[in-house]
Each structure stands twice: as C-alpha cells, then as structure tokens.
Design a protein around this motif. Structure first.
Motif, mmCIF file in Angstrom:
data_model
loop_
_atom_site.group_PDB
_atom_site.id
_atom_site.type_symbol
_atom_site.label_atom_id
_atom_site.label_comp_id
_atom_site.label_asym_id
_atom_site.label_seq_id
_atom_site.Cartn_x
_atom_site.Cartn_y
_atom_site.Cartn_z
ATOM 1 N N ILE A 90 0.845 -1.194 0.000
ATOM 2 C CA ILE A 90 0.000 0.000 0.000
ATOM 3 C C ILE A 90 0.881 1.245 0.000
ATOM 4 O O ILE A 90 1.867 1.316 0.743
ATOM 5 C CB ILE A 90 -0.918 0.037 1.241
ATOM 6 C CG1 ILE A 90 -1.771 -1.236 1.334
ATOM 7 C CG2 ILE A 90 -1.792 1.279 1.242
ATOM 8 C CD1 ILE A 90 -2.852 -1.341 0.303
ATOM 9 N N THR A 91 0.535 2.232 -0.831
ATOM 10 C CA THR A 91 1.303 3.480 -0.865
ATOM 11 C C THR A 91 0.476 4.689 -0.468
ATOM 12 O O THR A 91 0.957 5.810 -0.517
ATOM 13 C CB THR A 91 1.890 3.719 -2.279
ATOM 14 O OG1 THR A 91 0.822 3.762 -3.229
ATOM 15 C CG2 THR A 91 2.867 2.618 -2.670
ATOM 16 N N ASP A 92 -0.757 4.456 -0.076
ATOM 17 C CA ASP A 92 -1.647 5.538 0.324
ATOM 18 C C ASP A 92 -2.013 5.362 1.795
ATOM 19 O O ASP A 92 -2.492 4.299 2.195
ATOM 20 C CB ASP A 92 -2.911 5.522 -0.543
ATOM 21 C CG ASP A 92 -3.889 6.623 -0.166
ATOM 22 O OD1 ASP A 92 -4.712 6.392 0.742
ATOM 23 O OD2 ASP A 92 -3.825 7.705 -0.766
ATOM 24 N N VAL A 93 -1.797 6.389 2.611
ATOM 25 C CA VAL A 93 -1.999 6.257 4.055
ATOM 26 C C VAL A 93 -3.467 5.984 4.398
ATOM 27 O O VAL A 93 -3.760 5.212 5.324
ATOM 28 C CB VAL A 93 -1.480 7.507 4.805
ATOM 29 C CG1 VAL A 93 -2.283 8.745 4.422
ATOM 30 C CG2 VAL A 93 -1.508 7.285 6.311
ATOM 31 N N PHE A 94 -4.393 6.562 3.648
ATOM 32 C CA PHE A 94 -5.812 6.315 3.915
ATOM 33 C C PHE A 94 -6.154 4.853 3.652
ATOM 34 O O PHE A 94 -6.818 4.201 4.464
ATOM 35 C CB PHE A 94 -6.680 7.226 3.048
ATOM 36 C CG PHE A 94 -8.154 6.909 3.131
ATOM 37 C CD1 PHE A 94 -8.900 7.329 4.225
ATOM 38 C CD2 PHE A 94 -8.773 6.164 2.137
ATOM 39 C CE1 PHE A 94 -10.257 7.013 4.321
ATOM 40 C CE2 PHE A 94 -10.126 5.855 2.216
ATOM 41 C CZ PHE A 94 -10.868 6.282 3.313
ATOM 42 N N LEU A 95 -5.681 4.319 2.515
ATOM 43 C CA LEU A 95 -5.951 2.922 2.190
ATOM 44 C C LEU A 95 -5.258 1.987 3.177
ATOM 45 O O LEU A 95 -5.777 0.916 3.509
ATOM 46 C CB LEU A 95 -5.491 2.612 0.761
ATOM 47 C CG LEU A 95 -6.289 3.269 -0.359
ATOM 48 C CD1 LEU A 95 -5.703 2.896 -1.718
ATOM 49 C CD2 LEU A 95 -7.757 2.858 -0.302
ATOM 50 N N TYR A 96 -4.084 2.406 3.642
ATOM 51 C CA TYR A 96 -3.361 1.610 4.634
ATOM 52 C C TYR A 96 -4.201 1.444 5.899
ATOM 53 O O TYR A 96 -4.407 0.334 6.387
ATOM 54 C CB TYR A 96 -2.023 2.271 4.956
ATOM 55 C CG TYR A 96 -1.326 1.702 6.167
ATOM 56 C CD1 TYR A 96 -0.597 0.528 6.078
ATOM 57 C CD2 TYR A 96 -1.417 2.336 7.406
ATOM 58 C CE1 TYR A 96 0.027 -0.017 7.191
ATOM 59 C CE2 TYR A 96 -0.796 1.806 8.527
ATOM 60 C CZ TYR A 96 -0.068 0.636 8.410
ATOM 61 O OH TYR A 96 0.544 0.112 9.522
ATOM 62 N N LYS A 97 -4.712 2.554 6.426
ATOM 63 C CA LYS A 97 -5.515 2.495 7.651
ATOM 64 C C LYS A 97 -6.810 1.727 7.414
ATOM 65 O O LYS A 97 -7.268 0.961 8.277
ATOM 66 C CB LYS A 97 -5.813 3.913 8.137
ATOM 67 C CG LYS A 97 -4.581 4.659 8.626
ATOM 68 C CD LYS A 97 -4.931 6.078 9.059
ATOM 69 C CE LYS A 97 -3.690 6.821 9.554
ATOM 70 N NZ LYS A 97 -4.010 8.223 9.943
ATOM 71 N N GLU A 98 -7.409 1.925 6.252
ATOM 72 C CA GLU A 98 -8.656 1.238 5.918
ATOM 73 C C GLU A 98 -8.441 -0.271 5.855
ATOM 74 O O GLU A 98 -9.229 -1.047 6.409
ATOM 75 C CB GLU A 98 -9.172 1.752 4.577
ATOM 76 C CG GLU A 98 -10.483 1.125 4.131
ATOM 77 C CD GLU A 98 -10.901 1.633 2.750
ATOM 78 O OE1 GLU A 98 -11.813 2.460 2.683
ATOM 79 O OE2 GLU A 98 -10.280 1.193 1.749
ATOM 80 N N LEU A 99 -7.357 -0.696 5.191
ATOM 81 C CA LEU A 99 -7.077 -2.126 5.053
ATOM 82 C C LEU A 99 -6.754 -2.761 6.400
ATOM 83 O O LEU A 99 -7.227 -3.861 6.701
ATOM 84 C CB LEU A 99 -5.916 -2.334 4.080
ATOM 85 C CG LEU A 99 -5.449 -3.785 3.881
ATOM 86 C CD1 LEU A 99 -6.604 -4.664 3.438
ATOM 87 C CD2 LEU A 99 -4.312 -3.841 2.870
ATOM 88 N N ILE A 100 -5.970 -2.074 7.220
ATOM 89 C CA ILE A 100 -5.659 -2.594 8.556
ATOM 90 C C ILE A 100 -6.952 -2.834 9.338
ATOM 91 O O ILE A 100 -7.124 -3.873 9.993
ATOM 92 C CB ILE A 100 -4.750 -1.612 9.328
ATOM 93 C CG1 ILE A 100 -3.321 -1.627 8.764
ATOM 94 C CG2 ILE A 100 -4.736 -1.934 10.816
ATOM 95 C CD1 ILE A 100 -2.548 -2.886 9.056
ATOM 96 N N GLY A 101 -7.880 -1.898 9.253
ATOM 97 C CA GLY A 101 -9.158 -2.039 9.948
ATOM 98 C C GLY A 101 -9.946 -3.244 9.465
ATOM 99 O O GLY A 101 -10.502 -3.998 10.270
ATOM 100 N N LYS A 102 -9.993 -3.442 8.144
ATOM 101 C CA LYS A 102 -10.753 -4.567 7.594
ATOM 102 C C LYS A 102 -10.105 -5.900 7.957
ATOM 103 O O LYS A 102 -10.797 -6.869 8.290
ATOM 104 C CB LYS A 102 -10.861 -4.424 6.074
ATOM 105 C CG LYS A 102 -11.792 -3.305 5.635
ATOM 106 C CD LYS A 102 -11.920 -3.257 4.127
ATOM 107 C CE LYS A 102 -12.887 -2.155 3.682
ATOM 108 N NZ LYS A 102 -13.023 -2.101 2.214
#
Length: 344
Positions: free
Chosen positions: A194-206
């Motif tokens: 992941i290179t996008d911080v928003f997607l990083y946090k979203e994926l960690i949550g899922k």
C-alpha cells in the motif's frame, strides 16, 4: 496465434460427439494435428493444403489423388489462415455441419489464446510481486513502469502488510478483491503493498475484523517495499512471543524489542537526549529513576521525591510527551529502563 495439437485433438473429439462424421483439424501447412482417426494425425491433408492456398472452402466429391470426399473450411482469424477444419463425407451431407464446426473451432482457438494471455499475465504479475517482496536495490525506471502498469506508484513510500491465516477463506477473499496489490507468499501467508496512508488504515481495519485472519504484521512506509516486509515479518515474530493473544503487530510499536531481540543495535540513547534537552531534565530523569525503583508505585514515588501526586502525574505525562514512551505501560517502561542503562 497457432492451433496447438492438444486443442486440435480436443476440437476433433468434442465436435464428433455432436456431428456424426469424422473431423480433421489441420495446421497452417495442411498437416493433420487432430482427428477422429488417430492414424491420420501427422500426415499431409491435400484438401486442406488447397483450401489454405486459395483461402476458400474446398470440397471433394470423390475419392482420388490422396483425398476423401468432404468439406474443408479454412480457419481465418484477423485475415490470417491458421489452418483448416475438415468433415469427411459427401459434401451435400456434411455441408450443413461445416459452418458450425468452423465457427466453433474459431471460438475455441480464440478462447485458448485469451487463456494463454491471461496465464502469461498472471505469471508476469507473480514475478513482479515476488521481486517487489525481495528486491533491495533501488527501483529503476523499467520496474517503476511495471509497477505503474498494475496501478502501484512506487515513487511513494510503500507499506507491507503481512497476513497469516486462511488466505483462501471467503471473508479474506472479499477483502483482497478491493486491494489489488496482493500476493500469496505461502499457503497461509499473504502480503499487501500500500502506498496511500488512507488505504493503509482502511485495510488494517478490515483485516483486523476479518474472521479468516490470525495475525497481522505491519512494516513502516519505506522506499523499498522489501524492507517494510522484513519489518512486518519481524513484528509478527517478536510480537507474537510477547503478546500471543493480539492480532495486529506493528513494527512502529515493536521497533525497540525487535532490535533488542535481533542484535541490540538500536539503543535508545536518543530518548534521553530529548529529556536532557528539556528545561527540567534533572527532575524528569530523577522522577523516572525513582518511579522504576519503586516498581511504579505512585504513593511511594511521591513520598521518596517529596512532591505532590499531581506533580508526579505531570512529570510522567511530560516524559511520555517528550520520548513517545509511556512510563505507565510496562513494555514502554522497560524500554525507558534500558535507555537509562545505556545513557551516556
């Protein structure tokens, strides 16, 4: 695009299950590569050779000149003759079937070509993500362009998120379908990039709420993804020994213990440099020393220091703010203790 022998044999056998005549499939030179009559495979089909040369249907009505009665339909794709499909029998009888056989043959050839392209693309993709996982050399332009073709911008720093669990489970599949930069390392391990911080946090949550996930390890954002993956692996390795009931282990939180576990190279002298630079360095360091000596007992600490309880809380909060380590947390207090031992 060519007619493979395996596909030619498949076409002949499958079409003969619905067409009551012998089917021959010839390559671009007129040699039989698939037939209901296996003895003819590998021999030259004269009717096919004529159909290839003319580019038109060639019909044979009588035996002779090495040919049997039948209809020979050239297989033309993208204006190129790839071969011929022939039906043995009197043309008036087999002609109604010839168009069907030709169209079906073309569809099967095109499907095989698409399947091969998809397979080649899957192989290329696996090779790319394998290299991304282990490459420790600066990315060159060609590699950056390959990443870009998959929608991954490696000009940005990259997080690697390592997942252990049932990577073939239904819930997990629902997660990775939304995040294409994904690769199976082993049967029970997968990694996301992941290179996008928003997607990083979203994926960690899922992932954290996914029933198929056993453990998650997250590295830090790095110029080279391989380093982040190493960090994620170390986070799971060390973190699961310290707190086996957790699901998520991050390198950021476990950095100190990871370095301590592997080589002790990262000694947190910089923690105390921050305290030394503060205006109340003596009070903060002395407070920490007494707090540790009194096993974290607030009452005994305030008595030993002869300060108010609110002053102790203020100083502990101040240490937390300056160092990023909370003295009230046992693991972080241990890190602060090591820092005291290694302080110059």
């Amino acid at each position: 695009m060519k007619i493979s022998k395996s596909l030619a044999g498949q076409i002949a056998q499958e079409m003969m299950s619905v067409v009551p005549y012998n089917i021959n499939v010839m390559d671009e030179s007129g040699f039989i590569v698939g037939s209901g009559d296996l003895k003819r495979v590998g021999t030259l089909h004269e009717g096919a050779r004529i159909a290839i040369q003319s580019g038109h249907v060639f019909e044979v009505y009588e035996d002779g000149s090495g040919m049997k009665p039948g209809v020979n339909e050239p297989i033309i794709i993208d204006h190129k003759v790839l071969g011929v499909v022939g039906i043995t029998g009197h043309p008036d009888e087999v002609r109604p079937f010839s168009k069907l056989v030709r169209v079906t043959t073309i569809l099967l050839i095109e499907q095989e070509a698409r399947n091969k392209l998809e397979q080649d693309e899957r192989v290329k993709r696996v090779k790319f993500y394998h290299e991304l996982s282990y490459r420790k050399e600066a990315y060159d332009l060609e590699f950056l362009e390959r990443a870009g073709s998959y929608g991954l911008d490696l000009k940005k720093k990259c997080w690697a998120i390592l997942v252990e669990g049932d990577v073939n489970g239904k819930e997990f599949k629902n997660v990775f379908r939304s995040y294409p930069h994904y690769w199976n390392l082993e049967n029970d391990k997968a990694v996301f990039f992941i290179t996008d911080v928003f997607l990083y946090k979203e994926l960690i949550g899922k992932l954290n709420s996914c029933a198929n996930v056993g453990r998650i390890g997250s590295g830090e954002a790095e110029e080279l993804a391989a380093y982040s993956l190493e960090q994620a692996q170390a986070a799971i390795s060390v973190g699961s020994r310290v707190d086996p009931l957790k699901i998520l282990y991050t390198y950021e939180e476990l950095r100190f213990l990871i370095h301590l576990s592997y080589d002790g190279a990262e000694r947190p002298g910089t923690i105390y440099a921050l305290l030394d630079q503060s205006g109340d360095k003596t009070g903060l360091i002395e407070t920490l020393q007494v707090f540790i000596a009194e096993n974290g007992d607030h009452n005994r600490t305030v008595q030993k220091l002869n300060i108010h309880r609110n002053t102790l809380n203020y100083r502990l909060n101040r240490i937390h703010t300056l160092t990023g380590k909370n003295p009230r947390n046992y693991m972080e207090l241990f890190e602060l203790l090591c820092g005291l031992m290694w302080r110059k």
